[in-house]
Design a protein around this motif. Structure first.
Motif, PDB file in Angstrom:
ATOM      1  N   THR A   2      27.040   6.454 -18.536  1.00 54.12           N
ATOM      2  CA  THR A   2      26.747   6.342 -19.814  1.00 54.12           C
ATOM      3  C   THR A   2      26.947   7.580 -20.697  1.00 54.12           C
ATOM      4  OG1 THR A   2      25.753   4.459 -19.164  1.00 54.12           O
ATOM      5  CG2 THR A   2      25.298   5.020 -21.552  1.00 54.12           C
ATOM      6  N   ASP A   3      27.671   7.796 -21.669  1.00 57.57           N
ATOM      7  CA  ASP A   3      27.596   8.845 -22.501  1.00 57.57           C
ATOM      8  C   ASP A   3      26.617   8.736 -23.703  1.00 57.57           C
ATOM      9  OD1 ASP A   3      29.080   7.079 -24.082  1.00 57.57           O
ATOM     10  OD2 ASP A   3      30.948   8.495 -23.970  1.00 57.57           O
ATOM     11  N   ASP A   4      26.028   7.504 -24.035  1.00 60.41           N
ATOM     12  CA  ASP A   4      25.035   7.496 -25.204  1.00 60.41           C
ATOM     13  C   ASP A   4      23.505   7.509 -24.536  1.00 60.41           C
ATOM     14  OD1 ASP A   4      23.929   7.158 -27.452  1.00 60.41           O
ATOM     15  OD2 ASP A   4      24.121   4.772 -27.153  1.00 60.41           O
ATOM     16  N   VAL A   5      22.929   8.945 -24.419  1.00 55.15           N
ATOM     17  CA  VAL A   5      21.953   9.251 -23.609  1.00 55.15           C
ATOM     18  C   VAL A   5      20.642   9.547 -24.528  1.00 55.15           C
ATOM     19  CG1 VAL A   5      21.022  10.628 -21.860  1.00 55.15           C
ATOM     20  CG2 VAL A   5      23.309   9.970 -21.792  1.00 55.15           C
ATOM     21  N   TYR A  24      13.808   1.425 -25.281  1.00 56.90           N
ATOM     22  CA  TYR A  24      15.216   1.427 -24.424  1.00 56.90           C
ATOM     23  C   TYR A  24      15.093   0.944 -22.950  1.00 56.90           C
ATOM     24  CZ  TYR A  24      16.638   4.175 -28.386  1.00 56.90           C
ATOM     25  OH  TYR A  24      16.872   4.751 -29.858  1.00 56.90           O
ATOM     26  N   ARG A  93      17.995   7.281 -11.546  1.00 61.75           N
ATOM     27  CA  ARG A  93      19.028   7.917 -12.640  1.00 61.75           C
ATOM     28  C   ARG A  93      19.171   9.267 -12.377  1.00 61.75           C
ATOM     29  NH1 ARG A  93      18.483   6.223 -17.790  1.00 61.75           N
ATOM     30  NH2 ARG A  93      18.573   4.084 -17.323  1.00 61.75           N
ATOM     31  N   GLY A 105      26.041  12.702 -19.849  1.00 66.33           N
ATOM     32  CA  GLY A 105      25.836  11.635 -19.723  1.00 66.33           C
ATOM     33  C   GLY A 105      24.715  11.219 -18.803  1.00 66.33           C
ATOM     34  N   THR A 108      23.245   5.702 -13.386  1.00 61.03           N
ATOM     35  CA  THR A 108      22.202   4.909 -12.670  1.00 61.03           C
ATOM     36  C   THR A 108      22.621   4.372 -11.739  1.00 61.03           C
ATOM     37  OG1 THR A 108      22.784   2.809 -14.021  1.00 61.03           O
ATOM     38  CG2 THR A 108      21.471   4.339 -15.149  1.00 61.03           C
ATOM     39  N   ASP A 111      24.968   1.480 -12.246  1.00 54.33           N
ATOM     40  CA  ASP A 111      26.562   1.908 -12.216  1.00 54.33           C
ATOM     41  C   ASP A 111      26.838   2.186 -10.990  1.00 54.33           C
ATOM     42  OD1 ASP A 111      26.008   2.118 -15.098  1.00 54.33           O
ATOM     43  OD2 ASP A 111      25.493   4.426 -15.070  1.00 54.33           O
TER      44      ASP A 111
END
Length: 196
Positions: A2-5, A24, A93, A105, A108, A111
């Motif tokens: 995920t690149d929205d960290v 979150y 993660r 990024g 997890t 993922d």
């Protein structure tokens, strides 16, 4: 990955970190410096540990409670390496960093499991077609590929020991492959191959 960290700075109040973990629905986040280099990780466990300490009344920051140095993976590392590091470290993660340790990024356990949950038929098709035939230019009849629960068994006869080593190595890189059983035989030893 995920690149929205969600990340914190060293001076971010621990209360803000705790709020972000809840908001979150995550169990940890990276702590970065002014250049976005990962310097540590704050987990829910870290926060609980310091809140039980006698000096917890003081204004706690992410930098004060973080675990450091952070365990990270590079963006070009294999998913298998990330999975092994999560397993040996007991974390859910990992921050993903570039060559200068800057945060790019997060990966997890979920993922990783999605990759390893890949159907055996898809793995078999990729190994047989993309590796055996297209990449290595071998006859499709020369290598038999059987996949069961992500474990790939390679059998057959190829030209050289170098072809065996390359076939096994490339197969290990395929998403979803958890192990490779090598039953390949070869006609001659490759004189340029380094001993294992």
């Amino acid at each position: 990955m995920t690149d929205d960290v969600v990340s914190a700075r060293s001076g971010t109040p621990a209360d803000d970190v705790a709020r972000w973990l809840a908001e979150y629905d995550i169990n940890g986040l990276p702590v970065v410096d002014a250049e976005d280099r990962v310097i540590g990780v704050v987990s829910a466990t870290d926060l609980k540990r310091v809140r039980r300490a006698p000096a917890a009344e003081a204004m706690l920051t992410a930098g004060a409670v973080m675990s450091a140095p952070a365990r990270t993976v590079r963006a070009d590392d294999s998913v298998v390496r990330a999975a092994r590091l999560m397993s040996t470290s007991g974390v859910e993660r990992l921050p993903v960093v570039d060559e200068e340790a800057r945060l790019v990024g997060m990966i997890t356990r979920r993922d990783v499991l999605q990759i390893f949950a890949r159907p055996d038929a898809d793995i078999r098709n990729e190994v047989a077609d993309e590796i055996v035939v297209r990449a290595l230019w071998l006859s499709p009849q020369s290598v038999d590929v059987v996949v069961h629960d992500g474990v790939v068994t390679l059998s057959g006869h190829v030209e050289s020991s170098g072809s065996v080593a390359l076939t096994v190595w490339m197969t290990r890189q395929v998403d979803g492959v958890t192990a490779v059983i090598n039953r390949l035989t070869y006609q001659h030893e490759d004189p340029h191959r380094q001993p294992a």
